[in-house]
Design a protein around this motif. Structure first.
Motif, PDB file in Angstrom:
ATOM      1  N   THR A 334     -87.004 -50.245  33.070  1.00 35.44           N
ATOM      2  CA  THR A 334     -88.131 -50.827  32.316  1.00 35.44           C
ATOM      3  C   THR A 334     -88.094 -52.344  32.358  1.00 35.44           C
ATOM      4  N   GLU A 335     -86.928 -52.928  32.111  1.00 37.43           N
ATOM      5  CA  GLU A 335     -86.811 -54.386  32.145  1.00 37.43           C
ATOM      6  C   GLU A 335     -87.095 -54.912  33.546  1.00 37.43           C
ATOM      7  N   ASN A 336     -86.572 -54.223  34.554  1.00 37.11           N
ATOM      8  CA  ASN A 336     -86.818 -54.646  35.931  1.00 37.11           C
ATOM      9  C   ASN A 336     -88.309 -54.646  36.242  1.00 37.11           C
ATOM     10  N   LEU A 337     -88.979 -53.555  35.861  1.00 39.98           N
ATOM     11  CA  LEU A 337     -90.401 -53.431  36.175  1.00 39.98           C
ATOM     12  C   LEU A 337     -91.213 -54.533  35.509  1.00 39.98           C
ATOM     13  N   GLN A 338     -90.883 -54.845  34.273  1.00 42.39           N
ATOM     14  CA  GLN A 338     -91.619 -55.914  33.589  1.00 42.39           C
ATOM     15  C   GLN A 338     -91.398 -57.256  34.273  1.00 42.39           C
ATOM     16  N   ASN A 339     -90.174 -57.512  34.691  1.00 40.85           N
ATOM     17  CA  ASN A 339     -89.878 -58.765  35.397  1.00 40.85           C
ATOM     18  C   ASN A 339     -90.563 -58.838  36.758  1.00 40.85           C
ATOM     19  N   ILE A 340     -90.745 -57.686  37.388  1.00 41.15           N
ATOM     20  CA  ILE A 340     -91.392 -57.623  38.690  1.00 41.15           C
ATOM     21  C   ILE A 340     -92.904 -57.800  38.572  1.00 41.15           C
ATOM     22  N   ARG A 341     -93.489 -57.184  37.569  1.00 35.29           N
ATOM     23  CA  ARG A 341     -94.951 -57.076  37.461  1.00 35.29           C
ATOM     24  C   ARG A 341     -95.614 -58.260  36.770  1.00 35.29           C
ATOM     25  N   TYR A 342     -94.863 -58.935  35.898  1.00 37.87           N
ATOM     26  CA  TYR A 342     -95.460 -59.992  35.084  1.00 37.87           C
ATOM     27  C   TYR A 342     -94.808 -61.343  35.360  1.00 37.87           C
ATOM     28  N   ARG A 343     -95.598 -62.372  35.280  1.00 39.36           N
ATOM     29  CA  ARG A 343     -95.127 -63.731  35.539  1.00 39.36           C
ATOM     30  C   ARG A 343     -94.013 -64.087  34.570  1.00 39.36           C
ATOM     31  N   ASP A 344     -92.842 -64.359  35.136  1.00 38.30           N
ATOM     32  CA  ASP A 344     -91.634 -64.682  34.354  1.00 38.30           C
ATOM     33  C   ASP A 344     -91.244 -63.572  33.389  1.00 38.30           C
ATOM     34  N   GLY A 345     -91.727 -62.347  33.649  1.00 42.70           N
ATOM     35  CA  GLY A 345     -91.365 -61.199  32.833  1.00 42.70           C
ATOM     36  C   GLY A 345     -92.014 -61.168  31.471  1.00 42.70           C
ATOM     37  N   ILE A 346     -93.038 -61.973  31.251  1.00 41.63           N
ATOM     38  CA  ILE A 346     -93.673 -62.082  29.936  1.00 41.63           C
ATOM     39  C   ILE A 346     -95.071 -61.465  29.984  1.00 41.63           C
ATOM     40  N   ILE A 347     -95.332 -60.511  29.096  1.00 40.33           N
ATOM     41  CA  ILE A 347     -96.655 -59.901  28.995  1.00 40.33           C
ATOM     42  C   ILE A 347     -97.484 -60.705  28.009  1.00 40.33           C
ATOM     43  N   ASN A 348     -98.508 -61.341  28.521  1.00 39.68           N
ATOM     44  CA  ASN A 348     -99.378 -62.167  27.688  1.00 39.68           C
ATOM     45  C   ASN A 348    -100.815 -61.984  28.150  1.00 39.68           C
ATOM     46  N   GLY A 349    -101.316 -60.776  27.964  1.00 40.83           N
ATOM     47  CA  GLY A 349    -102.672 -60.474  28.374  1.00 40.83           C
ATOM     48  C   GLY A 349    -102.797 -60.152  29.852  1.00 40.83           C
ATOM     49  N   TYR A 350    -103.992 -59.735  30.243  1.00 42.85           N
ATOM     50  CA  TYR A 350    -104.279 -59.311  31.614  1.00 42.85           C
ATOM     51  C   TYR A 350    -103.927 -60.366  32.667  1.00 42.85           C
ATOM     52  N   PRO A 351    -104.217 -61.643  32.437  1.00 39.49           N
ATOM     53  CA  PRO A 351    -103.908 -62.651  33.470  1.00 39.49           C
ATOM     54  C   PRO A 351    -102.418 -62.891  33.696  1.00 39.49           C
ATOM     55  N   SER A 352    -101.563 -62.399  32.789  1.00 48.67           N
ATOM     56  CA  SER A 352    -100.123 -62.591  32.992  1.00 48.67           C
ATOM     57  C   SER A 352     -99.561 -61.634  34.026  1.00 48.67           C
ATOM     58  N   ARG A 353    -100.333 -60.603  34.361  1.00 46.14           N
ATOM     59  CA  ARG A 353     -99.913 -59.698  35.428  1.00 46.14           C
ATOM     60  C   ARG A 353    -100.072 -60.412  36.776  1.00 46.14           C
ATOM     61  N   LEU A 354     -99.173 -60.131  37.696  1.00 48.33           N
ATOM     62  CA  LEU A 354     -99.186 -60.812  38.997  1.00 48.33           C
ATOM     63  C   LEU A 354    -100.119 -60.072  39.943  1.00 48.33           C
ATOM     64  N   HIS A 355    -101.399 -60.375  39.852  1.00 42.84           N
ATOM     65  CA  HIS A 355    -102.426 -59.633  40.597  1.00 42.84           C
ATOM     66  C   HIS A 355    -102.405 -59.942  42.089  1.00 42.84           C
TER      67      HIS A 355
END
Length: 512
Positions: A334-355
């Motif tokens: 879970t921690e790995n996936l969040q770090n992979i998917r989100y900028r700097d591993g921080i979820i801060n709304g839709y734009p924080s995802r690495l699209h």
């Protein structure tokens, strides 16, 4: 007569310190090691491995974690006593004297990880295959062994696990003493779940041999049974032997009625039941376990609220690679996936995802879990020009009615636009691939479509000396291996211009 004097080995046993320059963490215990009774050791402050090398090694090795409720180590019947038997099978046998947690839950695991690293480092010297090393444990040592088998880092994954009447869970049916020593009297929910190893099993968890007694009143048999069921659910090869009597803690003792049965079953399993893959590259090994998984687009956009979505039973091309990478990196999926998917591993709304995949790659390189292989091997470059999402907001559920999200996405695009990246044009990629592209590398296919950087992603896979792509195919509706070489795939799409290649790397201290 001590056990040492009656054993014949290729060499006499050697005891080596795990941390000759000092451990990277502490359990808060000080003073000298204490022998509470013969072969009952507590207050371990200088952890070691004792190595028994077989006279006729078969390439396999086993690291044994004795039990003792995480308060002491029973180093005889759950440790050294088994050395002649294992060595007689050609197996190099290593007894781990690990530190007690004393509520510092990370300490025993760090010792087990270091033991695995050391054995692999000495593999050639000790006539061991670095890809045939298992972890074994009894009781609380079984919890430690299964913890390594479910929380491993990318360089410490065991190739198999052997568990004797193991503690597995930290939930209701745990062994209370082990849990108190590991997590304290009042552990928080996250700790309980993290160290309930039946909850941490994935399709990449190592194959397992589990043995216990039905009348065990020390550690409830449900520990081993539920772990077996979790392995089965994730399609991990496992065998479970349950004997009607014997209680708890029998180890290698002759007094256990079924000693002959369990040792014969384990010897047969080690000889015929364990399967060692010729391909040990974790990205490819894990990626192939997703073959035929259903392709479904936009699975991350089901809710308006941005949150970490985990749906590995349905993937698109990007989430397929993300799930494989998160598993291959080990430790917490879970921690790995969040770090992979989100900028700097921080979820801060839709734009924080690495699209944008280029942004996704930059994030991985910046945090040390990805390596840009193309940048190291290709002189061809291109400048990014990203605008597709902000200029086509109606194509995205979270942008269609959110000017604020469109604005933030446009800001991200502006930061990336103009950045020079290394690529490999498709006319420079032969069917046979290139020496610097390896099995398991992540392949990102570049595109000439206005405003976009990457059209598709997958995993490199060499078949009959040709480079193919393991990927989630929208046209075939599932994860497949391309029938034709990657170069032919690129030629089939006029807008596909070439590739970028990135590789999973090992972050400092194996942490994301």
């Amino acid at each position: 007569m001590s056990f040492m004097s009656v054993i014949t080995f290729a060499q006499q046993p050697v005891e080596l310190p795990l941390w000759p320059d000092g451990a990277p963490n502490t359990n808060g215990l000080t003073g000298e090691e204490q022998e509470l009774s013969p072969n009952r050791v507590s207050n371990v402050t200088q952890p070691t491995i004792t190595v028994y090398r077989a006279e006729q090694p078969n390439g396999m090795a086993i690291i044994m974690c004795p039990g003792g409720g995480y308060s002491l180590l029973a180093t005889d019947h759950e440790g050294h006593d088994m050395a002649p038997w294992f060595c007689g099978q050609g197996i190099t046998y290593i007894v781990l004297k690990y530190r007690m947690p004393n509520t510092y839950s990370e300490v025993p695991l760090s010792d087990a990880e270091q033991a695995m690293r050391m054995v692999r480092q000495h593999a050639e010297e000790w006539n061991i295959s670095p890809n045939k090393i298992g972890i074994m444990g009894a009781s609380a040592g079984g919890h430690l062994a299964s913890t390594l088998a479910t929380h491993y880092n990318s360089d410490t994954r065991p190739d198999f696990q052997i568990l004797l009447y193991p503690v597995i869970t930290m939930l209701e049916n745990t062994h209370g003493g082990s849990r108190d020593q590991l997590l304290g009297k009042n552990p928080i929910r996250e700790q309980i779940q993290k160290y309930s190893n039946e909850l941490q099993v994935t399709s990449d968890t190592p194959q397992a041999f589990i043995v216990l007694s039905s009348d065990d009143d020390g550690v409830p048999p449900s520990n081993g049974v539920n772990y077996y069921l979790a392995l089965q659910k994730n399609k991990v090869p496992a065998t479970l032997h349950i004997y009607p009597t014997g209680g708890h803690g029998w180890g290698y003792r002759d007094s256990f009625t079924y000693k002959q049965q369990w040792t014969q079953e384990l010897e047969k399993w080690l000889r015929d039941g364990v399967v060692f893959s010729e391909d040990v590259e974790p990205m490819l090994r894990i990626g192939k376990s997703y073959l035929n998984t259903k392709y479904v687009a936009n699975t991350l956009d089901e809710d308006q609220e941005e949150k970490l979505i985990i749906q590995p039973k349905t993937v698109d091309c990007v989430t397929f690679v993300e799930y494989v990478l998160a598993q291959a990196l080990g430790s917490s999926f879970t921690e790995n996936l969040q770090n992979i998917r989100y900028r700097d591993g921080i979820i801060n709304g839709y734009p924080s995802r690495l699209h944008y995949t280029s942004d996704w790659i930059d994030n991985g390189v910046r945090h040390g879990f990805l390596q840009d292989i193309t940048a190291e091997n290709s002189t061809y470059t291109t400048k990014l020009d990203l605008s597709y999402m902000s200029t086509h907001p109606k194509l995205y559920k979270q942008l269609a009615n959110s000017p604020e999200n469109v604005k933030r996405i446009a800001e991200c695009e502006k930061v990336l636009t103009g950045k020079k990246v290394h690529t490999l044009p498709k006319n420079k990629l032969p069917d046979t691939g290139l020496t610097w592209i390896e099995n398991g590398d992540i392949i990102a296919i570049t595109t000439s479509l206005p405003g976009l950087d990457i059209a598709h992603v997958g995993i490199a896979y060499y078949i009959d000396d040709n480079l193919h792509l393991l990927h989630a195919s929208s046209s075939l509706g599932k994860v497949v291996i391309s029938e034709e070489p990657l170069r032919h795939m690129l030629d089939n799409y006029k807008s596909w211009t070439g590739i970028r290649v990135v590789r999973m790397s090992h972050p400092k201290n194996n942490q994301l």
